[in-house]
Structures are given as C-alpha cells and as structure tokens.
Design a protein around this motif. Structure first.
Motif, short mmCIF file in Angstrom:
data_model
loop_
_atom_site.label_atom_id
_atom_site.label_comp_id
_atom_site.label_asym_id
_atom_site.label_seq_id
_atom_site.Cartn_x
_atom_site.Cartn_y
_atom_site.Cartn_z
N VAL A 174 24.54 24.41 -2.06
CA VAL A 174 24.75 23.40 -1.01
C VAL A 174 24.29 22.03 -1.48
O VAL A 174 24.87 20.99 -1.10
N THR A 175 23.28 21.98 -2.36
CA THR A 175 22.84 20.71 -2.93
C THR A 175 23.92 20.11 -3.81
O THR A 175 24.21 18.90 -3.75
N ALA A 176 24.56 20.97 -4.64
CA ALA A 176 25.64 20.49 -5.51
C ALA A 176 26.83 19.99 -4.71
O ALA A 176 27.45 18.97 -5.06
N VAL A 177 27.15 20.68 -3.62
CA VAL A 177 28.26 20.25 -2.75
C VAL A 177 27.94 18.89 -2.13
O VAL A 177 28.80 18.01 -2.05
N ALA A 178 26.68 18.71 -1.70
CA ALA A 178 26.27 17.42 -1.12
C ALA A 178 26.37 16.31 -2.15
O ALA A 178 26.84 15.19 -1.84
N LEU A 180 28.33 16.24 -4.78
CA LEU A 180 29.75 16.01 -5.05
C LEU A 180 30.39 15.19 -3.94
O LEU A 180 31.19 14.28 -4.19
N TYR A 181 30.02 15.50 -2.70
CA TYR A 181 30.54 14.73 -1.57
C TYR A 181 30.08 13.27 -1.66
O TYR A 181 30.84 12.34 -1.37
N GLY A 182 28.85 13.07 -2.10
CA GLY A 182 28.35 11.71 -2.24
C GLY A 182 29.11 10.92 -3.29
O GLY A 182 29.25 9.70 -3.18
N VAL A 183 29.63 11.59 -4.31
CA VAL A 183 30.35 10.91 -5.38
C VAL A 183 31.82 10.68 -5.04
O VAL A 183 32.36 9.58 -5.25
N VAL A 184 32.49 11.72 -4.51
CA VAL A 184 33.94 11.62 -4.29
C VAL A 184 34.33 11.50 -2.82
O VAL A 184 35.49 11.24 -2.50
N GLY A 185 33.38 11.73 -1.90
CA GLY A 185 33.65 11.51 -0.49
C GLY A 185 34.48 12.56 0.20
O GLY A 185 35.07 12.31 1.26
N THR A 186 34.54 13.77 -0.37
CA THR A 186 35.32 14.85 0.24
C THR A 186 34.83 16.19 -0.28
O THR A 186 34.21 16.26 -1.35
N VAL A 187 35.09 17.26 0.49
CA VAL A 187 34.77 18.61 0.01
C VAL A 187 36.03 19.46 -0.14
O VAL A 187 35.96 20.60 -0.58
N ASN A 188 37.19 18.92 0.25
CA ASN A 188 38.46 19.63 0.06
C ASN A 188 38.76 19.70 -1.44
O ASN A 188 38.77 18.68 -2.14
N MET A 189 38.99 20.91 -1.95
CA MET A 189 39.11 21.08 -3.40
C MET A 189 40.29 20.32 -3.98
O MET A 189 40.20 19.73 -5.07
N ALA A 190 41.42 20.30 -3.28
CA ALA A 190 42.57 19.56 -3.78
C ALA A 190 42.28 18.06 -3.81
O ALA A 190 42.65 17.36 -4.76
N HIS A 191 41.61 17.57 -2.77
CA HIS A 191 41.28 16.15 -2.69
C HIS A 191 40.24 15.78 -3.75
O HIS A 191 40.33 14.70 -4.37
N ILE A 192 39.26 16.66 -3.98
CA ILE A 192 38.28 16.44 -5.04
C ILE A 192 39.00 16.34 -6.39
O ILE A 192 38.73 15.43 -7.19
N ILE A 208 27.37 17.70 -12.12
CA ILE A 208 27.57 18.51 -10.91
C ILE A 208 28.34 19.78 -11.25
O ILE A 208 28.04 20.86 -10.73
N GLY A 209 29.32 19.64 -12.14
CA GLY A 209 30.08 20.81 -12.58
C GLY A 209 29.20 21.85 -13.24
O GLY A 209 29.34 23.06 -13.01
N VAL A 210 28.27 21.40 -14.06
CA VAL A 210 27.33 22.32 -14.73
C VAL A 210 26.44 23.02 -13.71
O VAL A 210 26.17 24.22 -13.83
N ILE A 211 26.00 22.27 -12.68
CA ILE A 211 25.18 22.88 -11.62
C ILE A 211 25.98 23.95 -10.89
O ILE A 211 25.47 25.05 -10.63
N LEU A 212 27.23 23.65 -10.56
CA LEU A 212 28.07 24.62 -9.88
C LEU A 212 28.30 25.85 -10.76
O LEU A 212 28.32 26.98 -10.28
#
Length: 493
Positions: A174-178, A180-192, A208-212
């Motif tokens: 959930v930290t990595a998702v947060a 990622l959202y802070g960087v790209v502004g979305t959690v939708n995988m296609a939009h990311i 962030i990718g390495v964390i995921l």
C-alpha cells in the motif's frame, strides 16, 4: 455483456455467505458447495469462451469511466487464470468432505474456501493497483482462517510466521501504491502505463517498480524471499494445502507478469535482467530444499519455488516464446501442484505418516495411488509429452534465442532434480518388497481419487493436446508484448 466480468467474483462471494448460514448442517453445506463450485466453473468457461471469441470484457462499475471508477478487465490472460482457478476449486469442493473432519467443516471451512476463491478471482480481474491490494487482503484473510482451521499447535505456530510476513508485505504494497499515485496521479493500471510511457520511466518510477517486485516476489516465494513458505503450506488439511500451493503464490507471479509487461517496461536492463538471475537461484535453492527432506508434503511444498523460478525466467527474458512458456507453465503448475498436494495428502492418510523413511511397499496395497504419483512426477518434471514439457520447451527456446545459456543450463539441471525429488517418494515409499511388519488397513474411496484423476487428466491434455491450447497462449504472449492494446481497450482511446 460487460457484467460477465464480475460474475467470477460475485458467485463465490454469494456462495460463501450462503454456506455460512448452513454450516451446522454438513450435508446441505457440502451439496451447496459442490453446486456453487460447478456453477462458478461453468460461468468461468462461458466467460472464457466470450473473451477468446469477441475480445476483452471491460466492466466500469457504477458507470464511472476509466480511469476514475473501479474497473474489472477480463482479458485473455486473466480469464484463463480464472478458468484454471475454478477447475481447482471444483475438484477441491469434491475432495474436501473426504479429507476434513466434521469439526473443520462446521467451523466455516466452506465459507473461507469461497472467500479465498473470491479474492483470487478479484486479483486476476481488477484493473487498478489499489483494488489489487484489496483483493490480496481478501484472499489473505481467508487464508489466515484456513491455515489455523483445526487448531493444532503446529498450525498456530506456522500461522504466526505466515501472518507477519504477509502483513509486512501488505504494508509495503500500500505504501508503494501511494508513492506511485503521488508520481503519476492515478492507480488505474492502464492509465499508469500511459503516463509512464509519456515520462519514459524515470528513476523514481523504477524504484517504485523494484518495491512492487519485492512485494509480489514475497507473495510468490521467489529467492531469497521464499523462506516463509514451505511449512505454512503443509500444516493445514491437504485440501487447504492444495488451494494454497496452486493459487496463492500464483497471484503474486500474475501480479509481476501484469505489472512488468504493462507498466515497467522501459528499464529492462535494471528490472527484467535481474529477474533472470533471481529465477535461476529460485530453481536451485527450491530443488535443494525438496531433496533435503524426507517429509513428502515438504517435498511438494519446496517444489513450488523452482516452478515460480521457471515462470519468472520467462518474464525476465521477455520475448514471445519465453512469455508463452511462462503462461503455459503457470497454467500447468497450478493444475499439477493441486493434484500433488491432494495426492500426498492421501498417501500420508493411508500410511499414517508423512515421513518417507517409515513407508515401504505401498504399491502392493494401493497400486492406483502409486501409479498416479508416478505419472504426476513425470508431469511435474516436464517429461515429454506432458504439459510441463511444453512450457519448458517454450521457455528454453526463448532463452536460447536471447543467448541466455546459463539460465538454460540451470533450468535443465533443475528439471532433472525435480523429477528425482518426487520420484524418490515413489521409489522409497511404493516400489520394492511388501513390508510384512506393517499392515495398511485404511480404505481409499473414489471421493479421494477422482478429483486427483480429473486434475491429472487436464494436465495430460495440456501436453498431448498442446496444438489446441498453444495458439491461445501464444496469442496472449503477443498481446502482452504490446501494452498499448490493453491501454486502448481499458481507456477506450
């Protein structure tokens, strides 16, 4: 038509709620569990047919268009895994009454079983990272209940380790998702994926990718994150072990496959190249673990780790042959691992022990079980013409075309050792003279055997009928190599 995408989640969820109210009446609960598992399997088969015939099914819940709403994406990859999951669930529903005792059945086994299937199905179908986290938590909560079902001391001890590891990885997720959202502004995988392509994956995104990858690698039990796995998977009832071995680590590997074929595809020298080395180490350390024990359940549990290594190897190489091999091997391994966990459960039941040193000449008493194990060993190791061979052939072809000679040698060596690790159960426990000092009196009903036979029959078909299955798998690999297809189908561009 789009509502079809939610049915693999809704049906097991409703089934879990309904059987919770009938848990005191075991006969009704068993009947309903079998009925719902068959219905869910038939629905999954129909949705699979629709997806392969007409293309991906996208459900925008609440009529909120992507990327703003909750999106479910039933594409060829996710729906094939949904179908495989429901095949395993159906066989488990028929095996469970013969494996569980009344106490376990009345303490909501079937409810948690259906909630586990709900979480797994949701993880495969979700179109955004936050809901992937949510469905991970659903399946993990169900697994926490299933691992302690029965209340043995060893179950409670191993459950603590299992829960703590998964809580830590979930917190990191959930930290990595947060971030990622802070960087790209979305959690939708296609939009990311679309936004990452626009900025060409800067350093923060690679981090962030390495964390995921660390999160998913922990859940998938990759080297060196596999240390938690073997024992928590063998302490529950065999039907629970089969569900865990077939499904839970595969959700982690699916997440890696989805995220690193869609989003993080621009720094492969950092991400995908390291996958190949991790894959090789997973193969070697996993098979060493399998060879080091005489506990037949642990042998199968350790063999989960090299299988995950084979799949991650294909993702790391990342060409069409290797991705086809990863997908084929993923489907094969889900089926054969569930069959093997059910099978060693039967062996431990009739022998009265899981210790291979205390078994001898079982084939004289249980020839059917012995020959099922013999076939299963060949399927698992990838001996021609079984399903494991098709997946490994594609993986090795992809590796050689990419000049990855070292991982090819490791994969071939690991395959031989995997075969030996399972065949030693047959050689030491079944083959040889009858043990006149020990009598085996336990009966093995058809309810034990038929689910295993069904799973093995599917495994054999995946090998002998590869000409029917391979074109679909190859099409999925081609689809994964072009992330824009997924992006356009979800965002309707």
């Amino acid at each position: 038509m789009s509502n079809l995408a939610v049915l693999p989640i809704i049906i097991p969820m409703l089934a879990g709620i309904i059987v919770a109210f009938t848990n005191k009446n075991v006969k009704i609960t068993r009947f309903l569990s079998k009925l719902f598992s068959i219905i869910s399997l038939l629905v999954a088969a129909y949705v699979t047919y629709e997806v392969f015939l007409n293309g991906s099914i996208i459900l925008e819940t609440g009529d909120w268009a992507a990327p703003y709403g909750i999106i479910l994406v039933a594409d060829q990859l996710s729906i094939l895994l949904i179908l495989t999951t429901n095949i395993i669930a159906a066989t488990a529903a028929f095996y469970a009454p013969h494996s569980l005792n009344i106490k376990q059945e009345t303490h909501y086994y079937y409810t948690f079983f259906f909630l586990l299937i709900t979480g797994v199905s949701g993880a495969f179908l979700t179109g955004d990272l936050f809901n992937l986290f949510v469905f991970f938590e659903v399946l993990l909560m169900a697994s926490y209940a299933l691992i302690v079902l029965g209340g043995d001391k060893v179950q409670l001890r191993e459950s603590v380790k299992y829960v703590l590891i998964n809580l830590f990885s979930s917190m990191l997720f959930v930290t990595a998702v947060a971030l990622l959202y802070g960087v790209v502004g979305t959690v939708n995988m296609a939009h990311i994926a679309e936004r990452v392509a626009e900025v060409e994956q800067k350093g923060i995104l690679t981090t962030i990718g390495v964390i995921l990858f660390f999160v998913f690698g922990t859940k998938a039990a990759l080297f060196p994150l596999y240390y938690w796995l073997p024992r928590p998977y063998i302490v529950p009832n065999p039907v629970v072990s089969a569900l865990f071995g077939a499904l839970l680590t595969k959700v982690g590997i699916y997440s890696i496959l989805r995220v690193f074929s869609l989003i993080f595809v621009y720094k492969m020298d950092i991400t995908h190249e390291s996958f190949i080395w991790i894959a090789g180490l997973s193969m070697l350390f996993g098979v060493v673990g399998a060879l080091s024990t005489n506990n037949i359940k642990l042998i199968i549990a350790y063999n989960i780790i090299p299988a995950i290594g084979f799949i991650i190897m294909g993702i790391g190489i990342f060409n069409q042959d290797s991705l086809s091999g990863s997908i084929y091997y993923l489907i094969h391994d889900m089926i054969i691992k569930s069959a093997l966990f059910l099978l060693v459960g039967v062996i431990a039941y009739v022998a009265g022990t899981s210790d291979l040193r205390k078994m001898k000449g079982l084939i004289h008493h249980y020839p059917v079980i012995g020959w099922l194990l013999f076939i299963s060993a060949f399927v698992l190791a990838g001996i021609p013409p079984f399903s494991g061979f098709i997946g490994k052939l594609l993986l090795l072809r992809g590796a050689l075309s990419a000049d990855e000679v070292v991982i090819t040698i490791i994969a071939l060596l690991s395959s031989l050792l995997i075969l030996y690790s399972v065949m030693k159960i047959f050689i030491r426990g079944f083959w040889g003279e009858k043990d006149d000092n020990k009598t085996y009196t336990k009966k093995v009903s058809a309810g034990f055997i038929m689910p295993i036979v069904c799973l093995l029959a599917i495994s054999v078909f995946l090998g002998l009928g590869a000409q029917f299955v391979y074109p679909a798998v190859d099409g999925i690999a081609e689809y994964l190599l072009d992330p824009q297809i997924y992006i356009d189908s979800v965002l309707k561009e």
